[in-house]
Design an enzyme around this catalytic site. Structure first.
Site, PDB file in Angstrom:
ATOM      1  CG  ASP A  29      -2.081  -0.524   1.293  1.00 48.90           C
ATOM      2  OD1 ASP A  29      -2.643  -0.940   0.161  1.00 48.90           O
ATOM      3  OD2 ASP A  29      -2.848  -0.596   2.265  1.00 48.90           O
ATOM      4  CE  LYS A  68       4.254   5.359  -7.902  1.00 50.04           C
ATOM      5  NZ  LYS A  68       5.326   4.567  -7.582  1.00 50.04           N
ATOM      6  CG  MET A 127      -9.259   7.720   5.767  1.00 50.77           C
ATOM      7  SD  MET A 127      -9.848   6.309   4.817  1.00 50.77           S
ATOM      8  CE  MET A 127     -10.704   5.286   5.960  1.00 50.77           C
TER       9      MET A 127
HETATM   10  N1  SAH Z   1      -5.406   0.223   8.033  1.00 55.24           N
HETATM   11  C1  SAH Z   1      -4.944   1.596   8.765  1.00 55.24           C
HETATM   12  C2  SAH Z   1      -5.736   2.555   8.361  1.00 55.24           C
HETATM   13  C3  SAH Z   1      -6.093   2.732   7.094  1.00 55.24           C
HETATM   14  S1  SAH Z   1      -7.332   4.255   6.567  1.00 55.24           S
HETATM   15  C4  SAH Z   1      -4.403   1.328  10.077  1.00 55.24           C
HETATM   16  O1  SAH Z   1      -4.946   0.463  10.768  1.00 55.24           O
HETATM   17  O2  SAH Z   1      -3.912   2.309  10.730  1.00 55.24           O
HETATM   18  C5  SAH Z   1      -5.919   5.382   6.227  1.00 55.24           C
HETATM   19  C6  SAH Z   1      -5.976   6.320   7.597  1.00 55.24           C
HETATM   20  O3  SAH Z   1      -5.455   5.865   8.599  1.00 55.24           O
HETATM   21  C7  SAH Z   1      -5.310   7.628   7.070  1.00 55.24           C
HETATM   22  O4  SAH Z   1      -6.083   8.560   6.211  1.00 55.24           O
HETATM   23  C8  SAH Z   1      -5.087   8.360   8.429  1.00 55.24           C
HETATM   24  O5  SAH Z   1      -6.295   8.762   9.104  1.00 55.24           O
HETATM   25  C9  SAH Z   1      -4.791   7.083   9.141  1.00 55.24           C
HETATM   26  N2  SAH Z   1      -3.364   6.870   9.076  1.00 55.24           N
HETATM   27  C10 SAH Z   1      -2.534   5.785   8.656  1.00 55.24           C
HETATM   28  N3  SAH Z   1      -1.224   5.899   9.083  1.00 55.24           N
HETATM   29  C11 SAH Z   1      -1.179   7.129   9.879  1.00 55.24           C
HETATM   30  C12 SAH Z   1       0.119   7.779  10.351  1.00 55.24           C
HETATM   31  N4  SAH Z   1       1.332   7.162  10.638  1.00 55.24           N
HETATM   32  N5  SAH Z   1      -0.434   8.738  11.249  1.00 55.24           N
HETATM   33  C13 SAH Z   1      -1.588   9.239  11.508  1.00 55.24           C
HETATM   34  N6  SAH Z   1      -2.653   8.541  10.608  1.00 55.24           N
HETATM   35  C14 SAH Z   1      -2.487   7.485  10.059  1.00 55.24           C
END
Ligand code: SAH
Length: 412
Positions: free
Chosen positions: A205, A227, A342
């Site tokens: 991802d 991509k 998000m």
């Molecule tokens: N499966 C992922 C979430 C996917 S949705 C998880 O468990 O973390 C994608 C969202 O996750 C982003 O828009 C943001 O809100 C959050 N996110 C993912 N990585 C992040 C990070 N390092 N810092 C802050 N928010 C993050």
């Protein structure tokens, strides 16, 4: 001294007696339980960790000193006591019955030694140091480092003779949905990392830490899912197709996803697509950004006497959209921590909805951008001001928005 003869004991259902209930027994017992041994622990006292095993019914405890009759029916005995005379008495009783005896107090007097061990999936590496446990441990550590670095994985990996009796190549491969963690490359799980080093194909991802991919072994096919040149729904179909096709061709495919695969990650859809095609799937949970990004910013999602709940919600659909599945009005009535993923694009509408339904404007709020990475940024604000502050400060996704009194609880 003659050299030891190595064996792998298959202890499932077989009685093993452990004499002693202190620190040594606490370290030894879990591996015996993992091997399925029927453990009898003889000791007047127990550490809390051993007592937890007793309470959970994982082993039997005789709360007294050793008696030779304890060895009736045993295949192996381990002494884990300092008292040499008492250990020698156990050892003598064992020798009389032709039962091997591991001794914590005196290796020279023992009839068996426990090796230093490292486990990698189905493979167990056991090292004996010729009577020197520290030498055994340092060799073990070197082997462990080598295996974790992915070197030598051809011999312990998916297509090794270990997994495929007779050395046949499997006709169908498999897929692992692996959570890569929130961004810091060290926040992947040990299991996730091991599978990554064994992969033939990695489908990654956008949010996957780049440094993880830097360390893949040579020859891995790397597919960058971000991509794929279609819209989001076609792209997902395309990812599913890649996973299934490669696995049906015999490859071990790791689908590497940011955070946890099942937290807004479409992991469920990928699992269903593989299942429909008859491809076996393993899911390896990950450290989710919903908890880790706040933690990295010094914000606990719960805190005693402050918040007894946290709710993780996606903000990618606007609150007034017919497609929204979130009861924002109900969330406004909660007292605990709200974690919004998000949520930047719709933040103004989200905060207005929460305010309109009664969450106070002065409720502390925070935004953590790129949490756990070198690019981490933290904004502290209030529910009433956070949307404007995000714009003013130019914060960008990926970011987690937090609302609740936990924001600020740990600040000096
Ligand atoms: N499966 C992922 C979430 C996917 S949705 C998880 O468990 O973390 C994608 C969202 O996750 C982003 O828009 C943001 O809100 C959050 N996110 C993912 N990585 C992040 C990070 N390092 N810092 C802050 N928010 C993050």
């Amino acid at each position: 001294m003659s050299s030891p003869y190595p064996l792998g004991l298959r202890l499932a259902g077989r009685r093993v007696v452990v004499v002693g209930g202190g620190a040594v027994a606490t370290r030894r017992v879990p591996a015996l339980l993992d091997a399925g041994a029927d453990v009898l622990l003889v000791s007047p006292e127990l550490t809390p960790a051993l007592r937890a095993h007793v309470d959970a019914g994982r082993l039997r405890w005789e709360p007294r000193r050793f008696a030779p009759g304890d060895l009736d029916g045993a295949w192996l005995v381990q002494t884990a006591i300092d008292d040499r005379a008492a250990a020698a008495a156990v050892s003598d009783a064992a020798a009389e019955r032709r039962i091997f005896c591991v001794r914590a107090d005196d290796r020279a007097a023992a009839t068996a030694w426990t090796p230093a061990v490292t486990r990698h999936g189905p493979v167990t590496v056991a090292v004996l140091g010729g009577g020197d446990p520290r030498r055994a441990m340092s060799v073990r550590d070197a082997v462990r480092a080598l295996l974790s670095a992915g070197k030598g994985t051809d011999s312990v990996g998916q297509r090794s003779p270990v997994d495929t009796p007779g050395g046949r190549e499997p006709t169908v491969g498999r897929v692992a949905l692996v959570g890569a963690g929130p961004g810091d490359r060290e926040l992947i799980t040990v299991k996730g990392w091991r599978l990554l080093t064994e992969a033939d194909v990695v489908v990654a991802d956008r949010l996957v830490p780049g440094l993880l991919l830097d360390e893949l072994r040579a020859g891995v096919e790397l597919v960058d899912a971000s991509k794929i040149p279609y819209g989001p729904s076609r792209a997902q179909e395309e990812i599913n197709r890649i996973l299934v096709d490669r696995a049906l061709a015999g490859a071990f495919v790791v689908r590497l996803k940011g955070g946890d695969p099942y937290v807004f990650g479409r992991g469920g859809e990928e699992l269903l697509a593989c299942a429909a095609a008859g491809v076996p799937v393993t899911v390896v949970p990950g450290v989710t950004s919903a908890i880790a990004a706040p933690a990295a910013a010094g914000i606990p999602v719960t805190h005693r006497a402050v918040a007894h709940e946290f709710t993780v919600v996606s903000g990618h659909v606007a609150p007034d959209s017919p497609a929204s599945l979130v009861r924002w009005d109900a969330l406004a009535g909660l007292r605990g921590t709200l974690v919004i993923l998000m949520g930047l694009k719709n933040l103004a509408a989200i905060t207005e909805t929460l305010l309109a339904h009664g969450r106070p404007a002065q409720t502390p709020a925070a935004v953590v951008q790129e949490g756990t990475t070198g690019g981490q940024r933290v904004l502290r604000s209030t529910l009433g001001a956070v949307a404007a502050d995000v714009v003013a400060e130019g914060l960008r996704p990926p970011a987690v928005v937090l609302v609740g009194d936990v924001v600020g609880t740990l600040d000096g």
